[in-house]
Design a protein around this motif. Structure first.
Motif, PDB file in Angstrom:
ATOM      1  N   LEU A 186       0.857  -1.147   0.070  1.00  0.00           N
ATOM      2  CA  LEU A 186       0.115   0.098   0.030  1.00  0.00           C
ATOM      3  C   LEU A 186       0.810   1.095  -0.064  1.00  0.00           C
ATOM      4  O   LEU A 186       1.025   2.008   1.121  1.00  0.00           O
ATOM      5  N   PRO A 187       1.668   1.476  -1.028  1.00  0.00           N
ATOM      6  CA  PRO A 187       2.618   2.459  -0.997  1.00  0.00           C
ATOM      7  C   PRO A 187       1.886   4.054  -0.988  1.00  0.00           C
ATOM      8  O   PRO A 187       2.611   5.106  -0.663  1.00  0.00           O
ATOM      9  N   ASP A 188       0.535   4.157  -1.164  1.00  0.00           N
ATOM     10  CA  ASP A 188      -0.076   5.360  -1.281  1.00  0.00           C
ATOM     11  C   ASP A 188      -0.632   5.843   0.305  1.00  0.00           C
ATOM     12  O   ASP A 188      -1.470   6.870   0.325  1.00  0.00           O
ATOM     13  N   VAL A 189      -0.136   5.063   1.124  1.00  0.00           N
ATOM     14  CA  VAL A 189      -0.692   5.250   2.468  1.00  0.00           C
ATOM     15  C   VAL A 189      -0.036   6.740   3.112  1.00  0.00           C
ATOM     16  O   VAL A 189       1.036   6.899   2.717  1.00  0.00           O
ATOM     17  N   ASP A 190      -0.628   7.415   3.710  1.00  0.00           N
ATOM     18  CA  ASP A 190      -0.395   8.471   4.252  1.00  0.00           C
ATOM     19  C   ASP A 190       0.269   8.657   5.685  1.00  0.00           C
ATOM     20  O   ASP A 190       1.233   9.281   5.935  1.00  0.00           O
ATOM     21  N   ALA A 191      -0.250   7.735   6.433  1.00  0.00           N
ATOM     22  CA  ALA A 191      -0.065   7.778   7.757  1.00  0.00           C
ATOM     23  C   ALA A 191      -0.172   6.583   8.381  1.00  0.00           C
ATOM     24  O   ALA A 191      -0.719   5.643   8.141  1.00  0.00           O
ATOM     25  N   VAL A 192       0.513   6.303   9.747  1.00  0.00           N
ATOM     26  CA  VAL A 192       0.450   5.115  10.488  1.00  0.00           C
ATOM     27  C   VAL A 192       0.284   5.461  12.011  1.00  0.00           C
ATOM     28  O   VAL A 192       0.704   6.642  12.382  1.00  0.00           O
ATOM     29  N   LYS A 193      -0.623   4.494  12.811  1.00  0.00           N
ATOM     30  CA  LYS A 193      -0.794   4.565  14.166  1.00  0.00           C
ATOM     31  C   LYS A 193       0.016   3.546  14.669  1.00  0.00           C
ATOM     32  O   LYS A 193      -0.162   2.357  14.269  1.00  0.00           O
ATOM     33  N   ILE A 194       1.051   3.578  15.446  1.00  0.00           N
ATOM     34  CA  ILE A 194       1.922   2.500  16.271  1.00  0.00           C
ATOM     35  C   ILE A 194       1.375   2.158  17.686  1.00  0.00           C
ATOM     36  O   ILE A 194       1.460   2.896  18.216  1.00  0.00           O
TER      37      ILE A 194
END
Length: 506
Positions: free
Chosen positions: A153-161
């Protein structure tokens, strides 16, 4: 097969970020290559998010993400597929919460226990979106390895860890280098050098980072406490004490010797991540990871961010320059002879940390003392010991004290000068805003938040130093924040860095 962190970032559309990243220890400073973040976030489209870590805390907080119209969760990752052996603060509370989200009071009624894992989160997200977003036709990707997921999913903007502590710095650094905005729970990392490397990466990056403990700035009344201190209500501030009844999870004084099988659906190798290989045991996983030096950061990092980060900020305190500790001891039997169990692998049931913390302006330093496991400091003069709350904070000066709740709430001047300073004016405690919106504003290019990772450097650095003192049986350690080295013990200095497994270097 485990993938190298350095080999997984997309190679297309990359650029060199101009600001060099600060070095760790004696390492040379080199500029990193940063992936471009997707332009949709700035243009007002939904922010496409991947959720890393699908345990109970992540599931408990999921509702806020799902209800936010600016976010679309497109992928979830966790080494565990699905199980019902998690630890939570309520036996049925999490199931009740998730059933409300999916809109089915009988969802998984045939399952007993406390749920967790990537397939659980995937199903909840999909069912919520289908139920509440007309026309939603999407699916949520689920992978055991977040790196594989981000490659897909290269077009993901953000992550929550929301992973265990020992993954935080590694995952956050990797995601920043991929061009992803990052929101995360404390700590930055449970080892000093990895945490400080994340500070350097976040500071150099244009991306939005947010440490969720920043929300505690709006609690209590630190501004009133500071106004009293500045007005001389307690004379010169000498010491700050903060105490907690943590740990509130099982704490293990010995390394497990039995070898239960790895549960079906759990990738144990991936759960260990940067930590050295060891046999699986449930005593390491779920919330109990916090009690192990390798995986957690102890009670001080679990709760001290909320209580002490606002104090560091208000009083302009720098990182600790020394740390010493005292702790409870466990006695076992060896050949029927009582013997103290001495270890360097797990946090004690109760501990007291003593830090020397300088002011950033060079005007001196104070003592900061943390007490956990139910221990409390002596009550100040004019205050009954039994009146100290189970969790609280005390500011001790040479002419009095201020006692408050753990989050600085309901502060009171102790002693005969209380009436004299009762009406000292203070700036109202600021509203830190909705934690999610503050971070999203940063993702939209509205500037870095006060909750950015680099702004909690000093408190995390201080806590990491205290952990090493515990590992060294309480020895007083002298620390130089400029070189990021312990100067009086070579062995302790080596403990600032993890023995990282091959393939997980950052």
């Amino acid at each position: 097969m485990k993938k190298d962190l350095k080999s997984t970032s997309p190679t297309l559309d990359r650029r060199k970020f101009l600001a060099g990243v600060g070095a760790i220890g004696a390492m040379s400073a080199v500029p990193h290559v940063w992936a471009e973040s997707r332009s949709a976030a700035a243009s007002g489209e939904k922010i496409r998010m991947v959720h890393i870590g699908c345990g109970t805390q992540g599931l408990q907080e999921l509702g806020a993400l799902l209800q936010c119209p600016e976010i679309e969760i497109v992928g979830v990752a966790d080494p565990n597929r699905e199980s019902y052996d998690y630890v939570h603060w309520s036996e049925n509370g999490l199931f009740h919460h998730l059933r409300n989200l999916v809109g089915d009071p009988h969802w998984k009624a045939d399952r007993k226990g406390i749920p967790g894992g990537r397939e659980i989160m995937k199903e909840v997200v999909e069912r919520y979106y289908h139920r509440t977003r007309p026309g939603y036709q999407g699916t949520v990707a689920a992978e055991e390895d977040y790196r594989v997921l981000l490659d897909k999913l290269p077009d993901v903007d953000a992550v929550k860890i929301m992973s265990p502590d020992h993954h935080h710095a590694y995952q956050a650094i990797d995601c920043l280098r991929r061009g992803k905005h990052v929101i995360m729970h404390k700590p930055l990392g449970n080892k000093m050098k990895e945490a400080m490397q994340l500070v350097d990466e976040a500071k150099a990056s244009p991306l939005s980072t947010y440490m969720m403990a920043y929300g505690s700035f709006g609690a209590g009344d630190m501004n009133r406490i500071k106004a009293w201190i500045d007005a001389g209500a307690i004379g010169t501030l000498r010491e700050i004490h903060n105490w907690s009844n943590r740990p509130v999870w099982p704490q293990y004084p010995v390394i497990p010797s039995d070898k239960p099988p790895i549960p079906d659906g759990l990738n144990w190798d991936l759960w260990l991540g940067p930590a050295q290989m060891r046999d699986y045991h449930p005593s390491y996983t779920h919330c109990t990871f916090r009690g192990w030096y390798e995986f957690g950061a102890g009670a001080i990092a679990d709760m001290g961010y909320y209580s002490l980060w606002p104090v560091f900020e208000a009083l302009k305190l720098d990182s600790a320059v020394s740390a010493s500790t005292r702790f409870s001891r466990v006695v076992g039997l060896h050949n029927n002879v009582p013997r103290t169990i001495r270890n360097d692998y797990s946090y004690p049931m109760a501990a007291a940390y003593r830090f020397e913390v300088p002011y950033k302006d060079g005007s001196g330093k104070i003592l900061l003392q943390w007490h956990d496991g139910g221990m409390k400091p002596p009550a100040p003069e004019g205050y009954e010991q039994e009146d100290l709350p189970i969790e609280g904070m005390m500011f001790l000066g040479d002419r009095g004290a201020i006692v408050s709740g753990f989050l600085r709430q309901d502060p009171k001047i102790v002693g005969p000068r209380a009436a004299e300073f009762a009406n000292v004016e203070s700036v109202p405690t600021p509203d830190t805003g909705n934690w999610l919106q503050v971070w999203l504003d940063g993702c939209r290019g509205k500037g870095k938040s006060p909750g950015a990772f680099e702004n909690c450097k000093e408190v995390n650095e201080t806590f990491n130093l205290g952990s090493v003192s515990l590992m060294c049986q309480g020895k007083k350690l002298e620390y130089d924040p400029q070189t990021r080295k312990i100067t009086n013990d070579a062995h302790a200095n080596n403990l600032l860095c993890r023995d990282v497994r091959k393939g997980w270097e950052i």
